[in-house]
Every structure is written in structure tokens, then in C-alpha cells.
Motif scaffolding. Structure first.
Motif, short mmCIF file in Angstrom:
data_model
loop_
_atom_site.label_atom_id
_atom_site.label_comp_id
_atom_site.label_asym_id
_atom_site.label_seq_id
_atom_site.Cartn_x
_atom_site.Cartn_y
_atom_site.Cartn_z
N ALA A 118 -5.49 2.64 1.57
CA ALA A 118 -5.10 4.06 1.50
C ALA A 118 -3.87 4.24 0.62
O ALA A 118 -3.73 5.25 -0.08
CB ALA A 118 -4.84 4.61 2.90
N LYS A 119 -2.99 3.26 0.64
CA LYS A 119 -1.78 3.34 -0.20
C LYS A 119 -2.16 3.35 -1.69
O LYS A 119 -1.64 4.16 -2.47
CB LYS A 119 -0.87 2.13 0.11
N VAL A 120 -3.06 2.46 -2.07
CA VAL A 120 -3.52 2.43 -3.47
C VAL A 120 -4.30 3.70 -3.79
O VAL A 120 -4.14 4.29 -4.87
CB VAL A 120 -4.40 1.19 -3.75
N CYS A 121 -5.12 4.14 -2.86
CA CYS A 121 -5.93 5.33 -3.09
C CYS A 121 -5.04 6.55 -3.33
O CYS A 121 -5.33 7.38 -4.19
CB CYS A 121 -6.87 5.57 -1.91
N ALA A 122 -3.95 6.65 -2.57
CA ALA A 122 -3.02 7.77 -2.74
C ALA A 122 -2.48 7.80 -4.17
O ALA A 122 -2.39 8.87 -4.80
CB ALA A 122 -1.87 7.65 -1.74
N GLU A 123 -2.13 6.63 -4.66
CA GLU A 123 -1.58 6.54 -6.02
C GLU A 123 -2.63 6.95 -7.08
O GLU A 123 -2.31 7.66 -8.05
CB GLU A 123 -1.10 5.10 -6.27
#
Lengths: 109, 109, 109, 109
Positions: free
Chosen positions: B68-73
Motif C-alpha cells: 500500500a505504501k508503494v501504491c500510494a506513491e
């Protein structure tokens, strides 16, 4: 928006993907995992194919009919396996698979 | 059902995946495709990552927070590019991306 | 060809994807499937992430470093689980995962 | 290892996925992106399907033949589009697609 034609199919595919992935997770937590081995295998096949077809429809792929034909077959195989098991996650998954198989057959026609 | 905790995130991811894939398709049909090149690239990145995260959440992956952290970016990068273009598909996509970026940041926290 | 920089990483990811998917299949055929449940789960996580990263590298994604960081973590988790099991497919998978984890950490740096 | 039967197909699919994704990236950087729009679209279709089939073969999917049939069709469509363009990335991609289409047809038979 061309992909709006397929809006209901997208929704059915999404429910099937979720049901299959939930069933995959729940089967891995069952007491008798061995009995669920084929279910685990087909849940992954079906979830992955539904997810793939969702993406293909959304990007207006020229190959939706051909992919939907294969997806229908995978959904049916997964639904038939899930039907054999009494677990609620399997019964729900079987239902989602059968509904999705029919929607995919229509899209493939 | 463990993945029910993430039901709203799933829905936001799904909308973002659809918006990005529709924008990808629509950009390829625009008169000035060259101007849309970065949008096309990021639409694919974002649609694919949202789709991947949907599947991961549905199967109760142990790596949802990190993904989710990468997806947010990725959502944020795609939203910022889409915002630059006046096409309705870009504006709608930007909105879906920004909403999804926030939901992903929350899931990553 | 920008993606040539990552040619060795691509090859290591591909071997890891194959090893994890083969281990997934083989675990489902073992006598004691229950003992392999966590291995089955992580094999899927790892195979899917390696496959995703292969595609991302090949299309010159701007997010390779971030994805490689998550992939390293998933490979390590899968390798640690596989290491616990004596089956040849698990031992080979553990080796592929550890090699891939290291290559991903380098790409993420 | 059941998937070893398909080891050559796996290798051909992998080359095709890489060629298509590289062509996708290179087309987006061309001066005349509009001329490459259909190539960009089909590169994504083909790369994603090859990648999907690679994973399916590796996990010993019961649906390899059906998926290979669709993949052959997608590879052929992408190869035919790429053939029209003189860019080296397109010519190389066309070659990889045609080789992969044939391998997929054999696997589907």
C-alpha cells in the motif's frame, strides 16, 4: 466510455475474484488442508484470471471475448470444486464462480 | 472474513484501476498522443499496482502495508500527471488517483 | 535499451518466480499439506511479486527501486519459511528466494 | 518437475514479454507517438498475457492449453502491428511475437 458496456461483468468478476481469494486464504487455515488442496489450486487460478479479465475490460482490450471464454471455463471448474465442500467460504465461492461463469459465457458469445 | 477490514480500500482501488485503464485507452485515442505519453505510462503503472494490491488484500497477504505504501506513491505520481491535462478522462483519473493515494497511505500506516 | 541494466536482476527474478510456483504446486501434492500451508501462501506471494517486478523492470517503470524493496522483503519471508522444510522443492525454493532477496535489495538501494 | 516439459515455452514467453515491454517503453519515447498508438496498446496486451501464461505454466495450471491458444492470437496481433514499423524495437518485437505465437500454438494443440 467503451468499457461501460461491460460494467456489470466487471462487478461480477470483482466479486468472484474476492470470493476466490478469500476462499484460498480460508482453505489454508482449515483443519484438513489436504482435503482442500484442489480448491486452493483452483481458487488461485480463478482469482487470477478474473483479475486479469477485469483489467483487460477496463483498458478496452481487443481480446475480451477470447479471454472471457477461458475465464468462463476456469470459473466453472473452480465452482464445481468448491461445491463439494461444506465450508461457508466454499459455498459462497461456488455461487460467485457459477454467476461469473455465466456472465463470462455471455461476454464470450 | 479478515479481508472485510479493507472493504473500503478495495472499492477505492477498484475505481482507481478502472479510471486509470480507461484513461490509458482514451489517451491512446487522443489527437495529440505525444502530449499524453507520460500519462499513458503512469496510467498503466497505477492500474497494474491497484489491481495487484486488490488481489493481495483479498487473499489476506501479509504484505498489504508495504504494498500500500508503494501504491500510494504510484497513485500520487499518476494523479499529478493526469491533473495537467484538461481531458475529462484525465481529470476523473486524477481525482480517483488522489482518493486512492490517501486510502493507501492510511492502509500503510 | 534501458532495461538491460537490470538484465541479471530479471534473470534472478524469473528463476525465483519459477521456483516459488513449482514449490506451490509441489506443496499442494504433498502428503502433509497442512504442514505446508504457510509455504503455499508465501510461494504465491513471492511468485506474484517477482513476476510483477519483472514486468515493471521490462517496461522501464519509474518505481523499480520501491517495488524491489518490497520484493526483497517478500523473498526473504518466503525463503525463511521454505528453509524449514526438507522437501527438495522447498530447499531449492529457499535458495532461489535468498538469492533474489539480495539482488532486490541491491536494486532498491 | 511437471513444468519442465514447458521449459522452452517459458523461455520464449519470457523473451516476448521483455521485447513487448521494451517496445512499449520505446514507443512512448518516439517522436511520432500517435503513429505508435496501436503498437503501444498491443505491446501491453501481449506482454501481460505472456507474463500471465509464464506464471500459469510455472504453477502447473490445468488451463495452460486454453491460455496458450489466446496468447498465440495476441502474440500474432502484436507481431503484425509491430512489423509495420521500422524502429528496431518494433522489428525485434515482431520477431519475438511471431516466435512466441508459434510456440503457443504448439502448446495449445
Amino acid at each position: 466510455m467503451p468499457h461501460k458496456q461491460h460494467q456489470e461483468l466487471l462487478s461480477v468478476l470483482h466479486e468472484c475474484m474476492e470470493a476466490c481469494n478469500h476462499c484460498f486464504d480460508a482453505c489454508l487455515k482449515e483443519e484438513d488442508v489436504k482435503m482442500m488442496a484442489e480448491c486452493i489450486r483452483l481458487d488461485r487460478e480463478c482469482a487470477d484470471m478474473c483479475s486479469y479479465l477485469e483489467s483487460a475490460i477496463s483498458r478496452n482490450s481487443p481480446f475480451v471475448a477470447q479471454l472471457a471464454k477461458v475465464c468462463a471455463e476456469i470459473c466453472e471448474a473452480c465452482g464445481n470444486e468448491c461445491k463439494k465442500h461444506d465450508h461457508e467460504h466454499c459455498q459462497k465461492c461456488a455461487e460467485a464462480c457459477m454467476k461469473c461463469a455465466e456472465a463470462c459465457r455471455n461476454a464470450a458469445a
